[in-house]
Design an enzyme around this catalytic site. Structure first.
Site, PDB file in Angstrom:
ATOM      1  N   HIS A   1      -3.265  -6.863  30.113  1.00 36.87           N
ATOM      2  CA  HIS A   1      -3.424  -7.936  31.134  1.00 36.87           C
ATOM      3  C   HIS A   1      -2.215  -8.545  31.439  1.00 36.87           C
ATOM      4  O   HIS A   1      -1.157  -8.942  30.473  1.00 36.87           O
ATOM      5  CB  HIS A   1      -4.431  -8.943  30.282  1.00 36.87           C
ATOM      6  CG  HIS A   1      -4.555 -10.304  31.008  1.00 36.87           C
ATOM      7  ND1 HIS A   1      -4.173 -11.617  30.560  1.00 36.87           N
ATOM      8  CD2 HIS A   1      -4.978 -10.541  32.349  1.00 36.87           C
ATOM      9  CE1 HIS A   1      -4.658 -12.331  31.602  1.00 36.87           C
ATOM     10  NE2 HIS A   1      -4.745 -12.021  32.580  1.00 36.87           N
ATOM     11  N   SER A   2      -1.787  -8.835  32.537  1.00 36.58           N
ATOM     12  CA  SER A   2      -0.843  -9.734  32.799  1.00 36.58           C
ATOM     13  C   SER A   2       0.606  -9.063  32.140  1.00 36.58           C
ATOM     14  O   SER A   2       1.044  -8.239  32.796  1.00 36.58           O
ATOM     15  CB  SER A   2      -0.853 -11.063  32.543  1.00 36.58           C
ATOM     16  OG  SER A   2      -0.029 -12.132  32.980  1.00 36.58           O
ATOM     17  N   GLN A   3       1.474 -10.109  31.635  1.00 41.33           N
ATOM     18  CA  GLN A   3       2.691  -9.800  31.243  1.00 41.33           C
ATOM     19  C   GLN A   3       2.648  -8.442  30.335  1.00 41.33           C
ATOM     20  O   GLN A   3       3.712  -7.569  30.547  1.00 41.33           O
ATOM     21  CB  GLN A   3       3.069 -10.761  30.121  1.00 41.33           C
ATOM     22  CG  GLN A   3       4.427 -10.307  29.352  1.00 41.33           C
ATOM     23  CD  GLN A   3       4.298 -10.710  27.905  1.00 41.33           C
ATOM     24  OE1 GLN A   3       3.560 -10.937  27.282  1.00 41.33           O
ATOM     25  NE2 GLN A   3       5.468 -10.374  27.180  1.00 41.33           N
TER      26      GLN A   3
END
Length: 379
Positions: free
Chosen positions: A211-213
């Site tokens: 997720h994300s980063q």
């Protein structure tokens, strides 16, 4: 006397019913739980050279095993910036999280805290600087973007459980869970590659969900241990290629395309400057701060990722709506078999960047992620 007994029976019945309802509302999947650490290295404690050593670089790993394991491969979750593995245990308003849902479907689960984060110790004088998200950033980007309208689709956000601002109990519980993170994504990438790579050696093969980063860690780990990753599921992965977007300053980033550290390309590269790039005008939009780069033709291929089916998931109301297409186009140009699902295209509306915590999060788990695994992952 009969009336007293009857009344007592009624009261006890009501109490039993109430207890049953309460129990039902919080019960999850029967499972075993244990934890361990992996990837630690020893170094002299800062200011010493006399053999006084400390461990650094390790990751905390939580292993959840349902009573009835029916799936051949576990799911390994890696959280995003400022977060920990608790992201996937339950939601800030107390509903069951994705870990429990996927255990109910027969999957073993592995959850990690990134190195130097949460239960994975940050060592002063050894690890790099840390930074933390302030309240205004979290409100405007994650939990209440509809109140700030920093990008066009933000007004569509409806799924956060609460009003998304400080003082609301759900927001306060969520914000209290956030942790300082290594400021350098390059340092994080190096440490995740080493520690989670070792974890994969110990437990693989896995289904990898980022997720994300941590999105770039999916490409890094897939490149590093391609035989141990059956599929990569990237929820709004960090991007777009080569440059930051939407939120100023729009500075260069991810010099290896989608990663801060080198991965394998064919033809090989020796430095990031070997990746020649040009602007993709069809996916760039200066009005929302998105410059989309692609490789010049012929594009080098991410050869270790070409055998890993990949899913990118984007929410309707997230800032990622403006640049995940660019990330997907870069992967496709580099030979990665990637499918892009925009949630609104499959009838799931109103989500932001923290989709798995939101009110309809289990719909996303079932209708998008589980469906992808079932049709993609072979024994």
């Amino acid at each position: 006397m009969f009336r007293v007994v009857t009344s007592l029976v009624l009261v006890l019945s009501l109490l039993f019913l109430l207890t049953s309802v309460q129990t039902k509302s919080i019960q999850g999947t029967l499972h075993r739980r244990n934890y361990f650490y992996v990837g630690e290295h020893y170094v002299n404690a800062p200011g010493t050279d006399n053999g006084t050593e400390i461990a650094f670089g390790q990751v905390y790993v939580e292993h959840l095993v349902p009573a009835n394991v029916t799936q051949p491969f576990p799911i390994l979750f890696i959280h995003g910036n400022g977060m920990t593995a608790t992201n996937f245990l339950n939601t800030p308003d107390g509903r069951l999280g994705w870990a429990d849902y996927f255990m109910s479907q027969g999957f073993e689960i592995y959850l990690v805290d990134q190195p130097s984060r949460g239960r994975s110790a940050w060592q002063i004088g050894v690890d790099g600087n840390q930074s933390a998200f302030n309240v205004a950033l979290v409100e405007s980007r994650f939990t209440a973007p509809q109140l700030f309208n920093l990008w066009p689709q933000a007004a569509l956000h409806t799924q956060w459980p609460g009003n998304g601002t400080a003082g609301d109990p759900v927001f306060d519980d969520f914000y209290a869970s956030m942790m300082p993170s290594l400021t350098s994504d390059e340092e994080s990438s190096i440490k995740v590659k080493a520690a989670v790579g070792k974890l994969l050696d110990d437990i693989g093969p896995v289904i990898l969900l980022t997720h994300s980063q941590s999105g770039q860690f999916g490409w890094i780990l897939g490149d590093f241990r391609p035989a141990l990753i059956k599929t990569i599921i990237a929820l709004e992965p960090i991007g777009p290629p080569f440059i930051n977007a939407v939120f100023p300053p729009l500075t260069p980033a991810r010099p290896f395309g989608l990663t801060e550290i080198p991965i394998t390309y064919s033809p090989p590269i020796t430095t990031s400057s070997d990746l020649h790039k040009q602007i993709n005008p069809s996916l760039s939009n200066s009005s929302v701060g998105v410059t989309c780069f692609q490789q010049t033709s012929p594009a080098r291929q991410m050869v270790n990722l070409v055998g890993i089916p990949t899913l990118v998931v984007t929410s309707q109301a997230s800032y990622h709506t403006d640049y995940d297409d660019c990330t997907v186009a870069y992967l496709q140009q580099a030979g990665v078999p990637v499918t892009h699902v925009r949630l609104e295209d499959v009838g799931i509306f109103g989500n932001g960047h923290m989709m798995f915590m939101e009110k309809n999060g289990l719909d996303i788990a079932e209708d998008v992620v589980l469906e992808w695994i079932q049709k993609t992952v072979q024994c």
